[in-house]
Design a protein around this motif. Structure first.
Motif, PDB file in Angstrom:
ATOM      1  N   LEU A   1      -5.825   8.209 -12.637  1.00  0.00           N
ATOM      2  CA  LEU A   1      -6.138   7.551 -11.362  1.00  0.00           C
ATOM      3  C   LEU A   1      -6.938   6.263 -11.569  1.00  0.00           C
TER       4      LEU A   1
ATOM      5  N   GLU B   1       0.827  -1.203   0.000  1.00  0.00           N
ATOM      6  CA  GLU B   1       0.000   0.000   0.000  1.00  0.00           C
ATOM      7  C   GLU B   1       0.865   1.258   0.000  1.00  0.00           C
TER       8      GLU B   1
ATOM      9  N   CYS C   1       2.061   1.839  -3.481  1.00  0.00           N
ATOM     10  CA  CYS C   1       0.981   2.190  -4.426  1.00  0.00           C
ATOM     11  C   CYS C   1       0.443   3.598  -4.177  1.00  0.00           C
ATOM     12  N   LEU C   2       0.532   4.019  -2.921  1.00  0.00           N
ATOM     13  CA  LEU C   2       0.009   5.334  -2.539  1.00  0.00           C
ATOM     14  C   LEU C   2       0.589   6.466  -3.406  1.00  0.00           C
TER      15      LEU C   2
ATOM     16  N   ALA D   1      -1.438   7.136  -6.339  1.00  0.00           N
ATOM     17  CA  ALA D   1      -2.872   7.312  -6.074  1.00  0.00           C
ATOM     18  C   ALA D   1      -3.338   8.735  -6.356  1.00  0.00           C
ATOM     19  N   TYR D   2      -2.384   9.615  -6.625  1.00  0.00           N
ATOM     20  CA  TYR D   2      -2.679  11.043  -6.735  1.00  0.00           C
ATOM     21  C   TYR D   2      -2.463  11.577  -8.139  1.00  0.00           C
TER      22      TYR D   2
ATOM     23  N   THR E   1      -7.971  11.045  -4.890  1.00  0.00           N
ATOM     24  CA  THR E   1      -7.061   9.912  -4.713  1.00  0.00           C
ATOM     25  C   THR E   1      -7.816   8.597  -4.858  1.00  0.00           C
ATOM     26  N   TYR E   2      -7.202   7.695  -5.556  1.00  0.00           N
ATOM     27  CA  TYR E   2      -7.698   6.314  -5.665  1.00  0.00           C
ATOM     28  C   TYR E   2      -6.490   5.397  -5.572  1.00  0.00           C
ATOM     29  N   LEU E   3      -6.470   4.572  -4.587  1.00  0.00           N
ATOM     30  CA  LEU E   3      -5.342   3.653  -4.415  1.00  0.00           C
ATOM     31  C   LEU E   3      -5.394   2.563  -5.489  1.00  0.00           C
ATOM     32  N   PRO E   4      -4.347   2.440  -6.313  1.00  0.00           N
ATOM     33  CA  PRO E   4      -4.357   1.348  -7.294  1.00  0.00           C
ATOM     34  C   PRO E   4      -4.216  -0.004  -6.597  1.00  0.00           C
TER      35      PRO E   4
END
Lengths: 446, 446
Positions: A80, A23, A26-27, A30-31, A37-40
């Protein structure tokens, strides 16, 4: 649609530690500059076309979304993982493969940063005009995906005017060469330019062949301050109607100037004109511009080299400076026929008063492309209504709601305001032709 | 698929005497510059978009082909009724609807002749660069349908670089506005430029919004004759590598020069360079060009105004002059990366010897776009084989088989030589999206 365990295993085998799954890793992906923001689910860092092809083959089999990503400077959420899936970031595909001065052509991978490319070209006496404000960070791949513009649009056009050929990977993994290395070419439909501006929803671009130009040897900037916004815009029109074609023609309104605090308060409208070309050309153009501008200005300055850079610093300082006038903002990049700019700015002024919200208008007035920033702290709802009024105004003046940022996530609701239903359905059907399973950057544009 | 009696009746009601049905009338529309002829079943001369829309609605109901047609200057058979049906000729839709100097935009109907448009613009101090050899006769509609180029492609690009927006009628009759009146615009997929160069196979264009430029106040031509073709091409590369960007850079090879008979026989390669811009720019560019060219040339002349026109007359006289060297010809408009031009011309020379056929190479060498004319009287078969060898050579040198004429009927066989199968199938599927019944200009491109 999400990454199955089987897909993850295959991706690990293919990419090793160039598949990010933690995480915390990936963060970072995410931006973008939209503030969303959406975490892949995971992030792939391919090194070559073959790997991208395998990723897309696997995506097709296992039905997970693929979201291509450059430097994440988009303002619309386009890169995103809004519906989950695998972000494919082109950080490692950042080679300049060829610069050919004789053909005036360069070939790059999508991860090449615009600014670095410009520098390399300059050392060879060459020039790639498209210069989005983000050019020091944004990638050519992202620039192509959004058809990026910038101040030089007026004289030099936008990204689509420089893309000659692409290598693109289709959903399923097939690698397609599109377009030609040549300046002209009319063999079949223009799929190359269909991909430009398609925001990664039709195919994943893995190689870009660009037209480049000889670097203009001379360059000079004219800064002209006016007592009103109207005078600034009217003077710009006079310059352009006088047969002059500056490389860039930027405008700053009163709100913007107040925020930057760079000039005396009596200056309520500013023009920055950049002329480039041969020495004699620049000299003649600057003289003509000064003649036209002289009678109306309260402030007039010509500069080149580093002194010119300090003038442009005012322009670049706008975005941070505007924070003084509001902690939040809604930013649009509308375009109008140039003859409508004055009316537009006047109407925005009136709307701004009605809504009790500050609106800054600045940008590439030369090609009609203004950045309209609604500035606020808490009044989100009023700001959204004001935005809708402004976008309606733009369309009623034969303008477009986006000149260089694109639609992404944040402007999807307004797409049908501009595009008639049948054109939209043609676009959706074209999307299906390229991407029948809807795996490429889902939820964007439409 | 042919015109039913019902369709004819409806068309008569709609168009009156602007529906041509007599063979003698239709014969006029049976030709283009390809030398092929197909008699249309009937010819419609609509006066406005509404009529075009009704024609396309009727075509959809009654399932007859519609073939849009400008002035019929195409060299590929593109505007011919190869599979029967109704030719829709835009002769009567020839109004310049707007010229807006402030926005640098013009709006025209498709039947407007390029040359007449240029003249009108010039009177307003404006300039539309695309200048196919046919510009005195060919229409903007036809220019858009084929993405026409011309000598000025080098500095100014081709038709697609000037098309901002289109009004187009889809099969079924729906009228669609596409694109924007503005220089920038990235809202949805670029359907505007998808239609450019689609040869009337996707939609029928009824209105065209074009970008125009300020007319450059000065213009000068440099003519430089060389003792060999190689020297001419090498010198051109030096000029361009020297940072100069002529508006046009034309090349004529030995065969072409022999045919025109305009120069002494020792001149075996000719360059015509046109520079345009401000007075001082043109002066500086011409001086620099002369410096570069001087050492190698056997003939060097600078001219402007009418004297320059006489130099360009040599260029324009090529096509008729070549008839002296062969009553028949196969003409291609290939494009190569400029660095490959010398190799290409040398190899063509060798092939020409092998086949015992004269080949003239001339044209827009500045942007790599050469007209290759195989000249013959009876040896059709040898000529076709030679053509195939030449097209293969072009593709092996990273070129394209058509820079400005398009595919039409006459180059269909070679389309798969250049376009990979999957790209071709994407194109066919896009065709189906727009024209599911295959009614628009059937048998062209694919």
């Amino acid at each position: 649609m999400s990454l199955s365990e089987k897909a993850r295993k295959e991706l690990r085998r293919l990419l090793g530690d160039r598949l990010l799954e933690a995480e915390s890793d990936c963060l970072v992906y995410a931006y973008d500059a939209s503030g969303r923001t959406y975490l892949p689910e995971a992030v792939a860092l391919p090194q070559n076309t073959e790997e991208v092809s395998r990723i897309l083959a696997l995506s097709y089999e296992e039905e997970f979304p693929v979201i291509p990503r450059g430097a994440g400077t988009a303002t619309t959420g386009a890169p995103l993982a809004a519906r989950g899936g695998l972000v494919v970031a082109f950080t490692l595909m950042d080679r300049i493969l060829e610069i050919n001065a004789e053909d005036l052509v360069a070939v790059v991978e999508p991860g090449v940063v615009n600014g670095r490319f410009k520098e390399k070209l300059a050392r060879r006496g060459l020039f790639y005009p498209p210069d989005p404000a983000s050019y020091r960070f944004s990638t050519i791949g992202g620039n192509v995906a959004t058809c990026a513009g910038g101040p030089r649009g007026l004289k030099y056009g936008v990204t689509r005017d420089y893309v000659l050929a692409l290598e693109a990977v289709l959903p399923g993994g097939e690698v397609l060469p599109l377009g030609t290395r040549t300046l002209k070419g009319v063999v079949g439909y223009d799929l190359t330019r269909l991909l430009v501006g398609s925001e990664g929803t039709l195919a994943v671009i893995t190689k870009i062949t660009l037209k480049v130009l000889p670097l203009p040897p001379a360059r000079a900037t004219v800064a002209a301050g006016f007592g009103s916004e109207e005078e600034a815009l009217a003077s710009l029109n006079e310059v352009l109607s006088g047969g002059l074609l500056p490389a860039a023609a930027e405008f700053m309104d009163e709100v913007t100037l107040t925020a930057t605090g760079a000039l005396e308060p009596e200056i309520k409208g500013l023009l920055l004109l950049e002329f480039d070309g041969l020495d004699s050309t620049v000299k003649e153009e600057v003289e003509k511009a000064l003649e036209i501008l002289d009678s109306r200005t309260r402030f007039l300055k010509v500069a080149s080299g580093e002194t010119a850079e300090t003038l442009w610093e005012v322009r670049r300082a706008i975005s941070p400076a505007l924070k003084k006038l509001g902690t939040r903002r809604i930013a649009d990049d509308i375009v109008l026929p140039r003859s409508k700019l004055s009316v537009f700015v006047r109407e925005v002024r009136a709307l701004s008063k009605d809504f009790g919200l500050r609106v800054a208008c600045f940008g590439h007035a030369g090609d009609g492309n203004l950045h309209v920033n609604i500035l606020f702290d808490e009044e989100k709802e009023g700001a959204e209504s004001l935005r809708e009024r402004i976008l309606s105004l733009v369309l009623s003046l034969s303008g477009t709601i986006s000149g260089e940022h694109g639609i992404g996530l944040t402007k999807r609701a307004y797409l049908p305001w501009e595009i008639p239903p049948r054109a939209l359905s043609l676009m959706r059907e074209i999307k299906k032709v390229f991407d029948p399973k809807g795996l490429l950057n889902p939820g964007k544009i439409f």
